[in-house]
Write a protein that holds these residues in place. Structure first.
Motif, PDB file in Angstrom:
ATOM      1  N   UNK A   1       0.761  -1.242   0.000  1.00 19.59           N
ATOM      2  CA  UNK A   1       0.000   0.000   0.000  1.00 19.59           C
ATOM      3  C   UNK A   1       0.791   1.291   0.000  1.00 19.59           C
ATOM      4  N   UNK A   2       2.097   1.245   0.158  1.00 14.58           N
ATOM      5  CA  UNK A   2       2.859   2.494   0.205  1.00 14.58           C
ATOM      6  C   UNK A   2       2.959   3.112  -1.187  1.00 14.58           C
ATOM      7  N   UNK A   3       2.988   4.434  -1.268  1.00 17.29           N
ATOM      8  CA  UNK A   3       3.125   5.085  -2.578  1.00 17.29           C
ATOM      9  C   UNK A   3       4.366   4.619  -3.354  1.00 17.29           C
ATOM     10  N   UNK A   4       5.494   4.449  -2.672  1.00 14.47           N
ATOM     11  CA  UNK A   4       6.699   3.989  -3.369  1.00 14.47           C
ATOM     12  C   UNK A   4       6.499   2.598  -3.961  1.00 14.47           C
ATOM     13  N   UNK A   5       5.846   1.720  -3.220  1.00 15.64           N
ATOM     14  CA  UNK A   5       5.591   0.369  -3.711  1.00 15.64           C
ATOM     15  C   UNK A   5       4.627   0.396  -4.899  1.00 15.64           C
ATOM     16  N   UNK A   6       3.627   1.249  -4.819  1.00 14.65           N
ATOM     17  CA  UNK A   6       2.669   1.362  -5.920  1.00 14.65           C
ATOM     18  C   UNK A   6       3.377   1.886  -7.170  1.00 14.65           C
ATOM     19  N   UNK A   7       4.241   2.860  -6.982  1.00 12.61           N
ATOM     20  CA  UNK A   7       4.992   3.402  -8.119  1.00 12.61           C
ATOM     21  C   UNK A   7       5.841   2.313  -8.772  1.00 12.61           C
ATOM     22  N   UNK A   8       6.544   1.542  -7.959  1.00 10.44           N
ATOM     23  CA  UNK A   8       7.369   0.450  -8.472  1.00 10.44           C
ATOM     24  C   UNK A   8       6.503  -0.588  -9.192  1.00 10.44           C
ATOM     25  N   UNK A   9       5.425  -1.004  -8.548  1.00  9.09           N
ATOM     26  CA  UNK A   9       4.547  -2.011  -9.134  1.00  9.09           C
ATOM     27  C   UNK A   9       3.898  -1.557 -10.424  1.00  9.09           C
ATOM     28  N   UNK A  10       3.419  -0.330 -10.448  1.00  7.53           N
ATOM     29  CA  UNK A  10       2.760   0.183 -11.650  1.00  7.53           C
ATOM     30  C   UNK A  10       3.741   0.320 -12.806  1.00  7.53           C
ATOM     31  N   UNK A  11       4.983   0.679 -12.532  1.00 11.94           N
ATOM     32  CA  UNK A  11       5.982   0.746 -13.612  1.00 11.94           C
ATOM     33  C   UNK A  11       6.136  -0.620 -14.265  1.00 11.94           C
ATOM     34  N   UNK A  12       6.216  -1.661 -13.448  1.00 14.90           N
ATOM     35  CA  UNK A  12       6.357  -3.024 -13.968  1.00 14.90           C
ATOM     36  C   UNK A  12       5.107  -3.419 -14.756  1.00 14.90           C
ATOM     37  N   UNK A  13       3.950  -3.176 -14.169  1.00 16.63           N
ATOM     38  CA  UNK A  13       2.676  -3.531 -14.816  1.00 16.63           C
ATOM     39  C   UNK A  13       2.549  -2.836 -16.159  1.00 16.63           C
ATOM     40  N   UNK A  14       2.774  -1.535 -16.169  1.00 14.65           N
ATOM     41  CA  UNK A  14       2.555  -0.747 -17.384  1.00 14.65           C
ATOM     42  C   UNK A  14       3.524  -1.123 -18.498  1.00 14.65           C
ATOM     43  N   UNK A  15       4.697  -1.570 -18.129  1.00 16.34           N
ATOM     44  CA  UNK A  15       5.685  -1.970 -19.132  1.00 16.34           C
ATOM     45  C   UNK A  15       5.258  -3.232 -19.875  1.00 16.34           C
ATOM     46  N   UNK A  16       4.531  -4.127 -19.199  1.00 11.70           N
ATOM     47  CA  UNK A  16       4.224  -5.432 -19.780  1.00 11.70           C
ATOM     48  C   UNK A  16       2.744  -5.716 -19.996  1.00 11.70           C
ATOM     49  N   UNK A  17       1.861  -4.779 -19.670  1.00 11.01           N
ATOM     50  CA  UNK A  17       0.433  -5.105 -19.652  1.00 11.01           C
ATOM     51  C   UNK A  17      -0.121  -5.502 -21.015  1.00 11.01           C
ATOM     52  N   UNK A  18       0.300  -4.861 -22.075  1.00 10.51           N
ATOM     53  CA  UNK A  18      -0.227  -5.203 -23.395  1.00 10.51           C
ATOM     54  C   UNK A  18       0.117  -6.645 -23.763  1.00 10.51           C
ATOM     55  N   UNK A  19       1.360  -7.038 -23.537  1.00 12.37           N
ATOM     56  CA  UNK A  19       1.781  -8.410 -23.843  1.00 12.37           C
ATOM     57  C   UNK A  19       1.076  -9.413 -22.932  1.00 12.37           C
ATOM     58  N   UNK A  20       0.948  -9.079 -21.648  1.00  9.94           N
ATOM     59  CA  UNK A  20       0.258  -9.972 -20.725  1.00  9.94           C
ATOM     60  C   UNK A  20      -1.191 -10.194 -21.156  1.00  9.94           C
ATOM     61  N   UNK A  21      -1.876  -9.125 -21.529  1.00  7.43           N
ATOM     62  CA  UNK A  21      -3.276  -9.268 -21.942  1.00  7.43           C
ATOM     63  C   UNK A  21      -3.385 -10.094 -23.223  1.00  7.43           C
ATOM     64  N   UNK A  22      -2.406  -9.964 -24.109  1.00  6.75           N
ATOM     65  CA  UNK A  22      -2.379 -10.804 -25.310  1.00  6.75           C
ATOM     66  C   UNK A  22      -2.298 -12.281 -24.899  1.00  6.75           C
ATOM     67  N   UNK A  23      -1.466 -12.583 -23.935  1.00  5.19           N
ATOM     68  CA  UNK A  23      -1.262 -13.976 -23.520  1.00  5.19           C
ATOM     69  C   UNK A  23      -2.482 -14.589 -22.839  1.00  5.19           C
ATOM     70  N   UNK A  24      -3.214 -13.788 -22.065  1.00 11.72           N
ATOM     71  CA  UNK A  24      -4.311 -14.356 -21.272  1.00 11.72           C
ATOM     72  C   UNK A  24      -5.680 -14.272 -21.940  1.00 11.72           C
ATOM     73  N   UNK A  25      -5.784 -13.528 -23.003  1.00 10.00           N
ATOM     74  CA  UNK A  25      -7.103 -13.395 -23.670  1.00 10.00           C
ATOM     75  C   UNK A  25      -7.374 -14.542 -24.630  1.00 10.00           C
TER      76      UNK A  25
END
Length: 172
Positions: A148-172
């Motif tokens: 829940x910390x802002x720093x953790x959210x920033x780190x997590x969102x950077x990772x998510x946003x970098x790979x989300x398009x490819x991940x959604x391709x894989x799971x759809x």
């Protein structure tokens, strides 16, 4: 050189739903207050700045059954692709986000937690091993569980946003 699969991309715009898990902020909200949700605000802002849509947002208490019920409601919807929960991933008795959501995963994305901890070590040192951040797939939706910390959210969102398009391709 990018991995061959990485050339295959899903939608360029993902539809996010952001949930902050915090009993103290939830109580403040229920008593008529206007709780500050810096981590939720940051997740929304980062998703939008990356060109994605935020279709909804919640603030819920650290209650296993409320969390699980909300996830089950959301994964049945057709208007979202990604659910990000912030909070409740630590080791205290009240941290139940992992216990609420992990049993619902059809597939767990263990590597997300590994990469999250790798980047977190650079910020918080060895304390990074104390997080249980993880991700998984439920009914074709990518579900991420972040501290829940802002720093953790920033780190997590950077990772998510970098790979989300490819991940959604894989799971759809």
């Amino acid at each position: 050189m990018a991995h061959e699969h990485h050339r295959r991309q899903g939608p360029s715009t993902a539809r996010f739903y952001i949930i902050t898990v915090s009993t103290s902020r939830y109580r403040e909200k229920m008593s008529g207050g206007s709780p500050r949700d810096e981590s939720g605000d940051l997740a929304v802002e980062m998703a939008r700045e990356a060109g994605h849509e935020v279709v909804g947002r919640d603030l819920i208490p650290d209650d296993m059954y409320i969390i699980r019920r909300r996830i089950l409601e959301l994964v049945s919807r057709d208007d979202l692709d990604v659910i990000v929960l912030t909070g409740g991933t630590g080791l205290t008795k009240t941290d139940v986000t992992i216990e609420a959501v992990r049993p619902l995963f059809e597939k767990e994305i263990e590597g997300f937690g590994d990469v999250f901890r790798y980047f977190s070590v650079q910020e918080v040192g060895a304390a990074a091993f104390l997080t249980r951040a993880t991700a998984g797939v439920i009914n074709g939706k990518a579900v991420f569980l972040l501290p829940g910390s802002p720093n953790a959210v920033k780190t997590g969102m950077k990772i998510i946003l970098q790979e989300i398009s490819h991940l959604l391709y894989l799971i759809k």
